[in-house]
Design a protein around this motif. Sequence first.
Motif, PDB file in Angstrom:
ATOM      1  N   ARG A 254       0.835  -1.209   0.000  1.00  0.00           N
ATOM      2  CA  ARG A 254       0.000   0.000   0.000  1.00  0.00           C
ATOM      3  C   ARG A 254       0.866   1.253   0.000  1.00  0.00           C
ATOM      4  O   ARG A 254       0.562   2.245  -0.669  1.00  0.00           O
ATOM      5  CB  ARG A 254      -0.940  -0.013   1.207  1.00  0.00           C
ATOM      6  CG  ARG A 254      -1.995  -1.106   1.157  1.00  0.00           C
ATOM      7  CD  ARG A 254      -2.761  -1.209   2.455  1.00  0.00           C
ATOM      8  NE  ARG A 254      -1.872  -1.581   3.556  1.00  0.00           N
ATOM      9  CZ  ARG A 254      -2.284  -1.766   4.813  1.00  0.00           C
ATOM     10  NH1 ARG A 254      -3.557  -1.572   5.128  1.00  0.00           N
ATOM     11  NH2 ARG A 254      -1.422  -2.118   5.758  1.00  0.00           N
ATOM     12  N   SER A 255       1.965   1.197   0.738  1.00  0.00           N
ATOM     13  CA  SER A 255       2.887   2.330   0.769  1.00  0.00           C
ATOM     14  C   SER A 255       3.573   2.508  -0.577  1.00  0.00           C
ATOM     15  O   SER A 255       3.742   3.637  -1.072  1.00  0.00           O
ATOM     16  CB  SER A 255       3.936   2.111   1.866  1.00  0.00           C
ATOM     17  OG  SER A 255       4.932   3.104   1.822  1.00  0.00           O
ATOM     18  N   GLN A 258       1.225   4.091  -3.089  1.00  0.00           N
ATOM     19  CA  GLN A 258       1.084   5.522  -2.854  1.00  0.00           C
ATOM     20  C   GLN A 258       2.293   6.294  -3.373  1.00  0.00           C
ATOM     21  O   GLN A 258       2.158   7.346  -4.023  1.00  0.00           O
ATOM     22  CB  GLN A 258       0.897   5.792  -1.363  1.00  0.00           C
ATOM     23  CG  GLN A 258       0.620   7.257  -1.027  1.00  0.00           C
ATOM     24  CD  GLN A 258      -0.638   7.766  -1.702  1.00  0.00           C
ATOM     25  OE1 GLN A 258      -1.715   7.193  -1.538  1.00  0.00           O
ATOM     26  NE2 GLN A 258      -0.506   8.833  -2.486  1.00  0.00           N
ATOM     27  N   LYS A 259       3.489   5.759  -3.120  1.00  0.00           N
ATOM     28  CA  LYS A 259       4.702   6.426  -3.603  1.00  0.00           C
ATOM     29  C   LYS A 259       4.750   6.450  -5.129  1.00  0.00           C
ATOM     30  O   LYS A 259       5.166   7.439  -5.735  1.00  0.00           O
ATOM     31  CB  LYS A 259       5.940   5.718  -3.046  1.00  0.00           C
ATOM     32  CG  LYS A 259       6.126   5.896  -1.546  1.00  0.00           C
ATOM     33  CD  LYS A 259       7.305   5.071  -1.049  1.00  0.00           C
ATOM     34  CE  LYS A 259       7.469   5.218   0.460  1.00  0.00           C
ATOM     35  NZ  LYS A 259       8.571   4.363   0.984  1.00  0.00           N
ATOM     36  N   ALA A 261       2.120   6.365  -7.143  1.00  0.00           N
ATOM     37  CA  ALA A 261       1.110   7.322  -7.577  1.00  0.00           C
ATOM     38  C   ALA A 261       1.629   8.752  -7.459  1.00  0.00           C
ATOM     39  O   ALA A 261       1.354   9.603  -8.312  1.00  0.00           O
ATOM     40  CB  ALA A 261      -0.163   7.146  -6.752  1.00  0.00           C
ATOM     41  N   ASN A 262       2.410   9.008  -6.422  1.00  0.00           N
ATOM     42  CA  ASN A 262       2.947  10.355  -6.231  1.00  0.00           C
ATOM     43  C   ASN A 262       3.928  10.741  -7.334  1.00  0.00           C
ATOM     44  O   ASN A 262       4.057  11.921  -7.671  1.00  0.00           O
ATOM     45  CB  ASN A 262       3.629  10.449  -4.863  1.00  0.00           C
ATOM     46  CG  ASN A 262       2.633  10.454  -3.719  1.00  0.00           C
ATOM     47  OD1 ASN A 262       1.443  10.703  -3.926  1.00  0.00           O
ATOM     48  ND2 ASN A 262       3.109  10.162  -2.520  1.00  0.00           N
ATOM     49  N   LYS A 265       1.709  11.860 -10.060  1.00  0.00           N
ATOM     50  CA  LYS A 265       1.115  13.139  -9.683  1.00  0.00           C
ATOM     51  C   LYS A 265       2.108  14.283  -9.891  1.00  0.00           C
ATOM     52  O   LYS A 265       1.737  15.377 -10.346  1.00  0.00           O
ATOM     53  CB  LYS A 265       0.680  13.090  -8.215  1.00  0.00           C
ATOM     54  CG  LYS A 265      -0.009  14.345  -7.724  1.00  0.00           C
ATOM     55  CD  LYS A 265      -0.404  14.218  -6.264  1.00  0.00           C
ATOM     56  CE  LYS A 265      -1.076  15.492  -5.765  1.00  0.00           C
ATOM     57  NZ  LYS A 265      -1.435  15.393  -4.325  1.00  0.00           N
ATOM     58  N   LEU A 271      -4.032  12.041  -9.646  1.00  0.00           N
ATOM     59  CA  LEU A 271      -3.692  11.015  -8.676  1.00  0.00           C
ATOM     60  C   LEU A 271      -4.738   9.916  -8.609  1.00  0.00           C
ATOM     61  O   LEU A 271      -4.411   8.728  -8.547  1.00  0.00           O
ATOM     62  CB  LEU A 271      -3.518  11.657  -7.294  1.00  0.00           C
ATOM     63  CG  LEU A 271      -3.112  10.711  -6.153  1.00  0.00           C
ATOM     64  CD1 LEU A 271      -1.797  10.010  -6.487  1.00  0.00           C
ATOM     65  CD2 LEU A 271      -2.987  11.478  -4.848  1.00  0.00           C
ATOM     66  N   GLN A 275      -4.031   5.888  -9.145  1.00  0.00           N
ATOM     67  CA  GLN A 275      -4.281   4.896  -8.114  1.00  0.00           C
ATOM     68  C   GLN A 275      -5.117   3.749  -8.656  1.00  0.00           C
ATOM     69  O   GLN A 275      -4.852   2.581  -8.365  1.00  0.00           O
ATOM     70  CB  GLN A 275      -4.978   5.546  -6.922  1.00  0.00           C
ATOM     71  CG  GLN A 275      -4.051   6.425  -6.080  1.00  0.00           C
ATOM     72  CD  GLN A 275      -4.792   7.097  -4.948  1.00  0.00           C
ATOM     73  OE1 GLN A 275      -5.934   7.544  -5.119  1.00  0.00           O
ATOM     74  NE2 GLN A 275      -4.151   7.195  -3.797  1.00  0.00           N
ATOM     75  N   CYS A 279      -3.607  -0.075  -8.828  1.00  0.00           N
ATOM     76  CA  CYS A 279      -4.278  -1.133  -8.078  1.00  0.00           C
ATOM     77  C   CYS A 279      -4.745  -2.227  -9.028  1.00  0.00           C
ATOM     78  O   CYS A 279      -4.761  -3.375  -8.673  1.00  0.00           O
ATOM     79  CB  CYS A 279      -5.448  -0.587  -7.298  1.00  0.00           C
ATOM     80  SG  CYS A 279      -4.950   0.527  -5.949  1.00  0.00           S
TER      81      CYS A 279
END
Length: 279
Positions: A254-255, A258-259, A261-262, A265, A271, A275, A279
């Motif tokens: 999950r981390s 997120q990284k 996706a950033n 972004k 974003l 995501q 996923c």
Amino acid sequence: MVNAITGLGYIFSSSEWKARLLKLIFIIVGRWVLTARRAMVVFQNQDDRQVFTTLKLTNPYRAVLIRSSGIDLQRFSPPPHPPDVPLTPVVLLAARLTREKGVIEYVEAAHILKARGVRATFQIAGEPDLGNPASISKTILQRWQQEGIVDLLGHLENIEHFIAHSTLVVLPSHGGEGVPRILLEAAAMEKPLVATDVPGCREAIDPGKNGFLVPVKDAARLADAIEILLNDANFCQAMGVAGREKVLREFDDRSVIQKTANVYKAIGVPLLHVQQQVC
């Protein structure tokens, strides 16, 4: 454009002439593609990022470090009820069957330990990589099968079942790794690790805490590390617990999502859309 480097692979870890030629071609093309103004490059370990920066294959300001592809901590977790203990300890190697993964050294280590009278089952999960010049030949695999030193399991969809029934997990890679998934999967299931002291494997193992790092292509040192763990169940258990804690702390998927996706972004991609795609 986002490029993900999940390990340097055969062309960087092998000294064969084919690998050297392919590396030269890659550097020429890579300098044109990876240093483009709108290019971002994602690495899984600091060593790989340094190699690409030194070779001028990437702009250090557009080189991002995201350690591993992450691990599904629900799928790879200690079973709620301990599995039946096998009659003999089980050592597991799971990888593409190539020389660069250290499969030959693993079999040599199994020979050494058998000669010392160590009782253990040595398993190999995976298939030859037929498109890779370093792939283990069918002739060699047949000889190993006939010798009975190792059990060849082939490709496995339910690798977590075999990890759960193993005592420890081994990856004697020659290099070219990102962060090997099998090491993170095994650590997440509280298994101690033995791997070589190369980029990527170093990310997964804190030596003496959740596993051992041994020199590359050194079957004797590999055998020594395996034997230490086979002879000390309490040490194995303590290392397993430390490994699970490390994965929880550093490699939760999950981390990583997120990284990742950033990164998108940061270059202007919405974003939420990223995501959903990741996923």
